[in-house]
Design a protein around this motif. Structure first.
Motif, short mmCIF file in Angstrom:
data_model
loop_
_atom_site.label_atom_id
_atom_site.label_comp_id
_atom_site.label_asym_id
_atom_site.label_seq_id
_atom_site.Cartn_x
_atom_site.Cartn_y
_atom_site.Cartn_z
N LYS A 174 0.84 -1.20 0.00
CA LYS A 174 0.00 0.00 0.00
C LYS A 174 0.88 1.25 0.00
O LYS A 174 2.00 1.24 0.48
CB LYS A 174 -0.97 0.02 1.18
CG LYS A 174 -0.31 0.12 2.52
CD LYS A 174 -1.34 0.12 3.64
CE LYS A 174 -0.62 0.20 4.97
NZ LYS A 174 -1.52 0.24 6.09
N TYR A 175 0.33 2.29 -0.59
CA TYR A 175 1.00 3.60 -0.61
C TYR A 175 0.75 4.27 0.73
O TYR A 175 -0.38 4.35 1.19
CB TYR A 175 0.42 4.44 -1.76
CG TYR A 175 0.86 5.90 -1.74
CD1 TYR A 175 2.17 6.25 -2.04
CD2 TYR A 175 -0.05 6.90 -1.44
CE1 TYR A 175 2.56 7.57 -2.03
CE2 TYR A 175 0.34 8.23 -1.43
CZ TYR A 175 1.65 8.55 -1.73
OH TYR A 175 2.04 9.87 -1.72
N VAL A 176 1.81 4.76 1.36
CA VAL A 176 1.69 5.43 2.66
C VAL A 176 1.74 6.95 2.48
O VAL A 176 0.82 7.66 2.86
CB VAL A 176 2.79 4.97 3.64
CG1 VAL A 176 2.71 5.72 4.96
CG2 VAL A 176 2.70 3.46 3.85
N LYS A 177 2.84 7.42 1.87
CA LYS A 177 3.00 8.86 1.68
C LYS A 177 4.22 9.11 0.81
O LYS A 177 4.97 8.21 0.49
CB LYS A 177 3.18 9.57 3.02
CG LYS A 177 4.47 9.17 3.75
CD LYS A 177 4.61 9.90 5.07
CE LYS A 177 5.93 9.50 5.73
NZ LYS A 177 6.17 10.24 6.96
N ARG A 178 4.38 10.37 0.47
CA ARG A 178 5.62 10.76 -0.18
C ARG A 178 6.51 11.43 0.86
O ARG A 178 6.02 12.06 1.79
CB ARG A 178 5.40 11.63 -1.41
CG ARG A 178 4.52 12.82 -1.25
CD ARG A 178 4.44 13.54 -2.59
NE ARG A 178 3.21 14.30 -2.70
CZ ARG A 178 3.12 15.47 -3.30
NH1 ARG A 178 4.18 16.01 -3.85
NH2 ARG A 178 1.98 16.09 -3.37
N GLU A 179 7.79 11.28 0.69
CA GLU A 179 8.73 11.80 1.68
C GLU A 179 8.68 13.33 1.76
O GLU A 179 8.74 13.89 2.85
CB GLU A 179 10.14 11.33 1.32
CG GLU A 179 11.14 11.47 2.43
CD GLU A 179 12.44 10.78 2.09
OE1 GLU A 179 12.75 9.78 2.74
OE2 GLU A 179 13.13 11.24 1.15
N GLN A 180 8.59 13.99 0.62
CA GLN A 180 8.49 15.45 0.58
C GLN A 180 7.20 15.84 -0.11
O GLN A 180 6.90 15.35 -1.19
CB GLN A 180 9.67 16.06 -0.19
CG GLN A 180 11.00 15.76 0.42
CD GLN A 180 12.15 16.19 -0.48
OE1 GLN A 180 11.98 16.45 -1.66
NE2 GLN A 180 13.34 16.23 0.07
N ASN A 181 6.45 16.71 0.52
CA ASN A 181 5.15 17.10 -0.04
C ASN A 181 5.21 18.30 -0.96
O ASN A 181 4.25 18.58 -1.65
CB ASN A 181 4.15 17.37 1.08
CG ASN A 181 3.68 16.09 1.73
OD1 ASN A 181 3.47 15.10 1.05
ND2 ASN A 181 3.55 16.10 3.04
N GLU A 182 6.32 19.00 -0.97
CA GLU A 182 6.40 20.22 -1.77
C GLU A 182 6.98 19.94 -3.15
O GLU A 182 7.85 19.11 -3.31
CB GLU A 182 7.28 21.28 -1.09
CG GLU A 182 6.72 21.81 0.21
CD GLU A 182 7.04 20.92 1.40
OE1 GLU A 182 8.13 20.32 1.39
OE2 GLU A 182 6.21 20.81 2.30
N GLU A 183 6.45 20.68 -4.12
CA GLU A 183 7.02 20.69 -5.45
C GLU A 183 7.71 22.04 -5.64
O GLU A 183 7.29 23.03 -5.06
CB GLU A 183 5.94 20.52 -6.52
CG GLU A 183 5.21 19.21 -6.46
CD GLU A 183 3.97 19.24 -5.59
OE1 GLU A 183 3.24 20.24 -5.62
OE2 GLU A 183 3.73 18.27 -4.88
N VAL A 184 8.74 22.06 -6.45
CA VAL A 184 9.51 23.27 -6.70
C VAL A 184 9.08 23.88 -8.02
O VAL A 184 8.91 23.15 -9.02
CB VAL A 184 11.02 22.93 -6.76
CG1 VAL A 184 11.86 24.15 -7.11
CG2 VAL A 184 11.48 22.32 -5.45
#
Length: 169
Positions: free
Chosen positions: A112-122
């Motif tokens: 299962k997908y939990v999360k992404r390590e960094q939520n911000e995009e540049v």
């Protein structure tokens, strides 16, 4: 009268569904679907997913039209007479090997997908509103954490595409 309105409705729905650019506007949905298609028994669906998240002809045309280049796209493709579908094919090969490793370790079924390590995009290109990220995503199965990266993701023309090979260790 009702028949004509129904015909207009059907045509309208079909035309709005005729988007030649495939992919994801929502990055988290892209990551969630990665797990969904890894687990799907129909490998053709996984292959189509890989094609959808890598640069396609529409992406290349948009980049050319806007004089934007990244990682040898579009000029490297043209110089070497390579079609954008080649990128999707190679990407699929990496993902398929990853899927087989997960399967052999008995981690695929409950993945299962939990999360992404960094939520911000540049913001990568202000004029074209291109955003970028290269974050690890956290997956989980059987109490084990699986970290992987789907490559350098750029949001080009409002659609996320991976411009490098995935890091699927």
């Amino acid at each position: 009268m009702i028949k004509n309105r129904l015909l207009i409705l059907v045509i309208t729905v079909l035309c709005y569904g005729c988007d030649s650019q495939k992919g994801y506007a929502d990055l988290d949905k892209l990551y969630e679907d990665f797990v969904y298609y890894l687990k799907d028994a129909n490998l053709e669906n996984l292959k189509n997913y890989c094609y959808a998240i890598t640069p396609d002809q529409t992406t290349v045309e948009y980049m050319k039209k806007n004089n934007f280049s990244f990682r040898g796209i579009p000029e490297g493709l043209e110089k070497n007479n390579v079609k954008p579908t080649y990128i999707g094919e190679k990407y699929y090969e990496y993902v398929l090997k990853f899927r087989e490793r997960l399967k052999s370790r008995k981690l695929l079924n409950n993945l299962k997908y939990v999360k992404r390590e960094q939520n911000e995009e540049v913001l990568f290109n202000k004029e074209l509103e291109i955003y970028a990220t290269e974050t690890f995503i956290i997956l989980e199965s059987e109490g084990k954490e699986v970290r992987c990266k789907l490559g350098e993701m750029l949001r080009i023309n409002m659609i996320w595409k991976s411009f490098t090979a995935p890091n699927l260790n």
